[in-house]
Design a protein around this motif. Structure first.
Motif, PDB file in Angstrom:
ATOM      1  N   GLY A   1     -42.237   1.789  24.632  1.00  0.00           N
ATOM      2  CA  GLY A   1     -41.730   2.339  25.889  1.00  0.00           C
ATOM      3  C   GLY A   1     -40.278   1.997  26.193  1.00  0.00           C
ATOM      4  N   ALA A   2     -39.560   1.373  25.244  1.00  0.00           N
ATOM      5  CA  ALA A   2     -38.173   0.973  25.552  1.00  0.00           C
ATOM      6  C   ALA A   2     -37.288   2.189  25.819  1.00  0.00           C
ATOM      7  CB  ALA A   2     -37.598   0.149  24.396  1.00  0.00           C
TER       8      ALA A   2
ATOM      9  N   ALA B   1     -43.875   8.723  18.541  1.00  0.00           N
ATOM     10  CA  ALA B   1     -42.746   7.779  18.502  1.00  0.00           C
ATOM     11  C   ALA B   1     -42.792   6.959  19.781  1.00  0.00           C
ATOM     12  CB  ALA B   1     -41.429   8.533  18.377  1.00  0.00           C
ATOM     13  N   SER B   2     -43.789   6.073  19.860  1.00  0.00           N
ATOM     14  CA  SER B   2     -43.952   5.344  21.119  1.00  0.00           C
ATOM     15  C   SER B   2     -43.216   4.020  21.104  1.00  0.00           C
ATOM     16  CB  SER B   2     -45.425   5.133  21.445  1.00  0.00           C
ATOM     17  OG  SER B   2     -46.065   4.414  20.445  1.00  0.00           O
ATOM     18  N   PHE B   3     -42.899   3.515  19.914  1.00  0.00           N
ATOM     19  CA  PHE B   3     -42.083   2.305  19.968  1.00  0.00           C
ATOM     20  C   PHE B   3     -40.745   2.497  19.278  1.00  0.00           C
ATOM     21  CE2 PHE B   3     -44.115   1.812  16.075  1.00  0.00           C
ATOM     22  CZ  PHE B   3     -45.331   1.145  16.090  1.00  0.00           C
TER      23      PHE B   3
ATOM     24  N   TYR C   1     -46.048   8.580  32.252  1.00  0.00           N
ATOM     25  CA  TYR C   1     -46.035   7.225  31.674  1.00  0.00           C
ATOM     26  C   TYR C   1     -46.947   7.149  30.446  1.00  0.00           C
ATOM     27  CZ  TYR C   1     -46.327   2.235  31.128  1.00  0.00           C
ATOM     28  OH  TYR C   1     -46.266   0.977  30.589  1.00  0.00           O
ATOM     29  N   PHE C   2     -48.145   7.746  30.560  1.00  0.00           N
ATOM     30  CA  PHE C   2     -49.121   7.567  29.486  1.00  0.00           C
ATOM     31  C   PHE C   2     -48.896   8.487  28.289  1.00  0.00           C
ATOM     32  CE2 PHE C   2     -51.377   5.163  32.766  1.00  0.00           C
ATOM     33  CZ  PHE C   2     -51.566   3.993  32.050  1.00  0.00           C
ATOM     34  N   LYS C   3     -47.830   9.337  28.368  1.00  0.00           N
ATOM     35  CA  LYS C   3     -47.466  10.107  27.162  1.00  0.00           C
ATOM     36  C   LYS C   3     -47.199   9.148  26.001  1.00  0.00           C
ATOM     37  CE  LYS C   3     -45.401  14.207  29.143  1.00  0.00           C
ATOM     38  NZ  LYS C   3     -44.177  14.633  29.832  1.00  0.00           N
ATOM     39  N   THR C   4     -46.621   8.006  26.303  1.00  0.00           N
ATOM     40  CA  THR C   4     -46.334   7.007  25.262  1.00  0.00           C
ATOM     41  C   THR C   4     -47.619   6.474  24.626  1.00  0.00           C
ATOM     42  OG1 THR C   4     -44.402   6.367  26.549  1.00  0.00           O
ATOM     43  CG2 THR C   4     -45.112   4.806  24.877  1.00  0.00           C
ATOM     44  N   TYR C   5     -48.708   6.530  25.380  1.00  0.00           N
ATOM     45  CA  TYR C   5     -49.929   5.841  24.926  1.00  0.00           C
ATOM     46  C   TYR C   5     -51.069   6.800  24.580  1.00  0.00           C
ATOM     47  CZ  TYR C   5     -47.375   2.031  27.061  1.00  0.00           C
ATOM     48  OH  TYR C   5     -46.394   1.129  27.379  1.00  0.00           O
TER      49      TYR C   5
ATOM     50  N   THR D   1     -43.527  -0.661  43.127  1.00  0.00           N
ATOM     51  CA  THR D   1     -43.423   0.713  43.648  1.00  0.00           C
ATOM     52  C   THR D   1     -43.303   1.739  42.522  1.00  0.00           C
ATOM     53  OG1 THR D   1     -41.019   0.587  43.806  1.00  0.00           O
ATOM     54  CG2 THR D   1     -42.266   0.012  45.797  1.00  0.00           C
ATOM     55  N   GLY D   2     -43.009   1.270  41.289  1.00  0.00           N
ATOM     56  CA  GLY D   2     -42.874   2.205  40.171  1.00  0.00           C
ATOM     57  C   GLY D   2     -41.448   2.703  39.993  1.00  0.00           C
ATOM     58  N   GLN D   3     -40.504   2.149  40.782  1.00  0.00           N
ATOM     59  CA  GLN D   3     -39.113   2.607  40.623  1.00  0.00           C
ATOM     60  C   GLN D   3     -38.478   2.067  39.349  1.00  0.00           C
ATOM     61  OE1 GLN D   3     -38.580   1.292  44.687  1.00  0.00           O
ATOM     62  NE2 GLN D   3     -37.173   3.003  45.009  1.00  0.00           N
ATOM     63  N   HIS D   4     -38.933   0.918  38.881  1.00  0.00           N
ATOM     64  CA  HIS D   4     -38.426   0.369  37.616  1.00  0.00           C
ATOM     65  C   HIS D   4     -39.527   0.372  36.569  1.00  0.00           C
ATOM     66  CE1 HIS D   4     -35.107  -2.353  39.566  1.00  0.00           C
ATOM     67  NE2 HIS D   4     -34.798  -1.058  39.604  1.00  0.00           N
ATOM     68  N   ARG D   5     -39.218   0.888  35.402  1.00  0.00           N
ATOM     69  CA  ARG D   5     -40.118   0.720  34.258  1.00  0.00           C
ATOM     70  C   ARG D   5     -39.582  -0.413  33.385  1.00  0.00           C
ATOM     71  NH1 ARG D   5     -41.805   6.664  31.989  1.00  0.00           N
ATOM     72  NH2 ARG D   5     -42.771   7.397  33.891  1.00  0.00           N
ATOM     73  N   TRP D   6     -40.514  -1.094  32.717  1.00  0.00           N
ATOM     74  CA  TRP D   6     -40.132  -2.272  31.929  1.00  0.00           C
ATOM     75  C   TRP D   6     -40.615  -2.144  30.491  1.00  0.00           C
ATOM     76  CZ3 TRP D   6     -38.003  -7.162  33.557  1.00  0.00           C
ATOM     77  CH2 TRP D   6     -37.614  -7.205  34.900  1.00  0.00           C
ATOM     78  N   CYS D   7     -39.953  -2.880  29.591  1.00  0.00           N
ATOM     79  CA  CYS D   7     -40.454  -2.995  28.213  1.00  0.00           C
ATOM     80  C   CYS D   7     -40.355  -4.454  27.779  1.00  0.00           C
ATOM     81  CB  CYS D   7     -39.676  -2.087  27.260  1.00  0.00           C
ATOM     82  SG  CYS D   7     -37.969  -2.584  27.040  1.00  0.00           S
TER      83      CYS D   7
END
Ligand code: FAD
Length: 431
Positions: free
Chosen positions: A150-151, A197-199, A262-266, A107-113
Motif C-alpha cells: 500500500g505504499a 501490484a499491491s506491494f 482501500y481494499f483494491k490492494t488486498y 478519520t481516514g484522512q491519512h493512509r499509512w504503510c
C-alpha cells in the motif's frame, strides 16, 4: 492510589446507545461523522480518554462495537493506519505526534504503510541498513525498503532506520514516522506473479524527517518495532467498520467507497489464504466429490480449518478477557500457511490441468473451461506462497514458538554482540 472503577457492560451499552440515538445520522458526510467519533471517544473506546478514546477494556470495547454494528453505524477508518501505526504511536509516541497524527488516522484522512523490510533484511529485520543521519533539527534518511504493501497510496509511513553503526545491531535502530509526500521518497510498485501490484519498493534518497517525528527514543527503535509486530499478529484494539454493501445514506455510501478503494490492494488476500471455503462446493459442482481420494483430502482440510477457527476464537476470548497475547498468534499464522498450502493442493486435485488457466488465458474461451471459478483457482495457486512469508515466515514463527513458548535454546548467532559495522557481510552494508 484510588482507581476509577470500570463501568459495567450494561452501563456501557446504555451510554453508547444513547449517544448513537442522539448523534448517528446516516446522511452526515463521512468526515464530519468521524470527527464526531474522535471528539466523543466512541470510535476508539479502548484508547485513553485524552486521546480520542474512552479508556475502556477490550471486552467493553467489543460491547460498543456491537452497538455500532446493530444499527449499521459507520466506525473509524481501517487499514495499516489503525492496525499498526496508531497503536504504536499511542504506546510510544510523544504527545506532539499523538496530537498531530492520531486524529487523521482514525478519520481516514491519512493512509499509512509499513517501511520495515529491505532487500537483504526481512526475517533478519534487525540487520537493516537504511541509514538516518542528524542534520540540525532533521534526520536525513537514505536507503531502500521492499515489499511495502500500500505504499503507493500512503500519506505516511512507519519506518525503521539505523542511526548508529557502532553498537550491536539491535541497539542502533530508531523508529520514525515519515511523510511520504516529499521529493526524497520514490515508490515503485512491483508486479507479483498473480498479476497484482499491491506491494512496492521504496527508495529513500536524503528524505527528511523532523526530530520531533522519532517514535520512542533514538536507538530504541527495535523495542518500538517489536510493539508494531505484536500488533500485526494480534487483534486490533479498535475494530474497524465493515462497510459491506449497505449504501443507505451518505455516510455509509462514502464509507463503502472508501473501503472499496482501500481494499483494491488486498483483493487477492482471500485467495492467498487458499479459499478452503470453496473446496467442497467445487468438488460437488465438478463431480469430483465422487472420488474417495478427493473426499478424503477435502475432509482433512475441513477439519484443520475448523480447528484453526476454534484456536482463533480461544485467542480472541483470551484477549477480550484482558490476558496478554499467548503463542496463539504464531500458532495461528503457521496453521494458516498449512491450510493455504493444503487447500491449493486439493483445488489442484479437483480442477486438474484447468487450474493452470488464468482469467486472461485464451484457452478459457474453450466452453469446457469458461467457468469463472477456474480462473480463481489459478489465482489461488499463484497467491498461496505469499501466505507463509507475509508478517514473518513459517521458519521464523517456529523459532518464536520454540524459543519463547517452549523454552528451547536460542538460535546460535554470531552478530548480536558486536558493533554492527563489524558484522561480516557485504561491504556496502557496514559503512
Ligand atoms: C504479501 C506480503 C506483504 C508484505 N507487506 C510488507 C509491508 O507492508 N511492509 C514490510 O516492511 N514488509 C512487508 N512484507 C515483507 C515480509 O515481512 C518479508 O518478506 C518477510 O519478513 C520475509 O523476509 P524476506 O522476504 O527478506 O525473506 P528472507 O528473510 O530472506 O527469508 C528467505 C528464507 O530463509 C528463511 N530464513 C530466514 N531466516 C531464517 C532463520 N533464522 N531460521 C530459519 N529460516 C530462516 C525464511 O523462512 C525464508 O524461507 C510483505 C511480504 C508479503 C509476502
Amino acid at each position: 492510589m484510588a482507581t476509577t472503577p470500570s463501568p459495567s457492560e450494561d452501563a456501557t451499552r446504555d451510554a453508547v446507545r444513547s449517544w448513537l440515538d442522539e448523534h448517528w445520522d446516516e446522511d452526515c458526510p463521512l468526515i464530519e461523522w468521524r470527527e464526531m467519533l474522535a471528539d466523543s471517544g466512541w470510535g476508539c473506546p479502548t484508547w485513553p480518554e485524552q486521546w480520542f478514546g474512552k479508556g475502556l477494556s477490550p471486552a467493553l470495547g467489543a460491547v460498543v462495537h456491537a452497538e455500532f454494528e446493530r444499527i449499521g453505524a459507520v466506525g473509524v477508518a481501517s487499514g495499516a493506519a489503525m492496525s499498526l501505526a496508531a497503536p504504536t504511536i499511542l504506546e510510544h509516541g510523544s504527545d506532539d505526534v499523538k496530537s498531530r497524527l492520531l486524529r487523521p488516522a482514525l478519520t481516514g484522512q491519512h493512509r499509512w504503510c509499513q517501511l520495515f523490510s529491505e532487500p537483504g533484511n526481512g526475517s533478519d529485520l534487525a540487520g537493516l541498513t537504511t541509514r538516518a543521519e542528524l542534520d540540525g533539527d532533521e534526520w536525513v534518511i537514505t536507503g531502500q525498503k521492499l515489499w511495502n504493501t500500500g505504499a503507493q497510496k500512503a500519506d505516511w509511513g512507519i519506518l525503521v532506520a539505523r542511526t548508529n553503526f557502532d553498537v550491536p545491531k539491535h541497539k542502533g535502530i530508531t523508529y520514525f514516522v515519515i511523510d511520504m509526500h516529499q521529493p526524497g521518497v520514490e515508490v515503485r510498485p512491483l508486479m507479483q506473479m498473480n498479476r497484482y501490484a499491491s506491494f512496492n519498493e521504496v527508495f529513500l534518497t536524503e528524505a527528511r524527517v523532523p526530530v520531533s517525528d522519532v517514535i520512542g527514543s533514538v536507538g530504541e527503535g527495535w523495542r518500538v518495532a517489536l510493539a508494531t509486530l505484536a500488533h500485526e499478529r494480534s487483534l486490533p484494539s479498535v475494530r474497524a467498520f465493515q462497510a459491506g454493501t449497505n449504501r443507505t445514506g451518505r455516510c455509509r455510501a462514502e464509507a463503502v467507497d472508501e473501503q472499496t478503494d482501500y481494499f483494491k490492494t488486498y483483493v487477492w488476500y482471500p485467495q492467498r489464504a487458499g479459499r478452503a471455503d470453496l473446496v467442497i462446493p467445487r468438488a460437488k459442482q465438478t463431480g469430483r466429490w465422487a472420488d474417495p481420494v478427493v473426499r478424503d483430502a477435502a475432509m482433512r482440510l475441513y477439519c484443520l480449518d475448523q480447528a484453526a477457527r476454534w484456536t482463533a476464537q480461544r485467542a480472541q476470548a483470551s484477549r477480550l478477557a484482558g490476558r496478554p497475547p499467548g503463542p496463539e498468534g504464531s500458532i495461528g499464522k503457521l496453521v494458516g500457511s498449512n491450510i493455504a498450502r493444503m487447500a491449493a493442493r486439493v483445488h489442484a486435485q479437483i480442477s486438474g490441468a484447468h487450474a493452470l488457466l488464468s482469467a486472461d488465458d485464451p484457452s478459457t474461451t474453450d466452453p469446457s473451461t469458461t467457468d469463472p471459478s477456474v480462473a480463481l483457482i489459478h489465482e489461488i495457486l499463484v497467491s498461496v506462497p505469499g501466505q507463509s512469508i507475509a508478517g514473518g515466515t513459517d521458519e521464523i514463527q517456529r523459532n518464536i514458538l520454540g524459543e519463547r513458548s517452549l523454552g528451547l535454546p536460542k538460535e546460535p548467532s554470531l552478530d548480536v554482540d558486536i558493533p554492527f559495522r563489524d558484522v561480516r557481510t557485504n561491504p556496502d552494508r557496514r559503512s
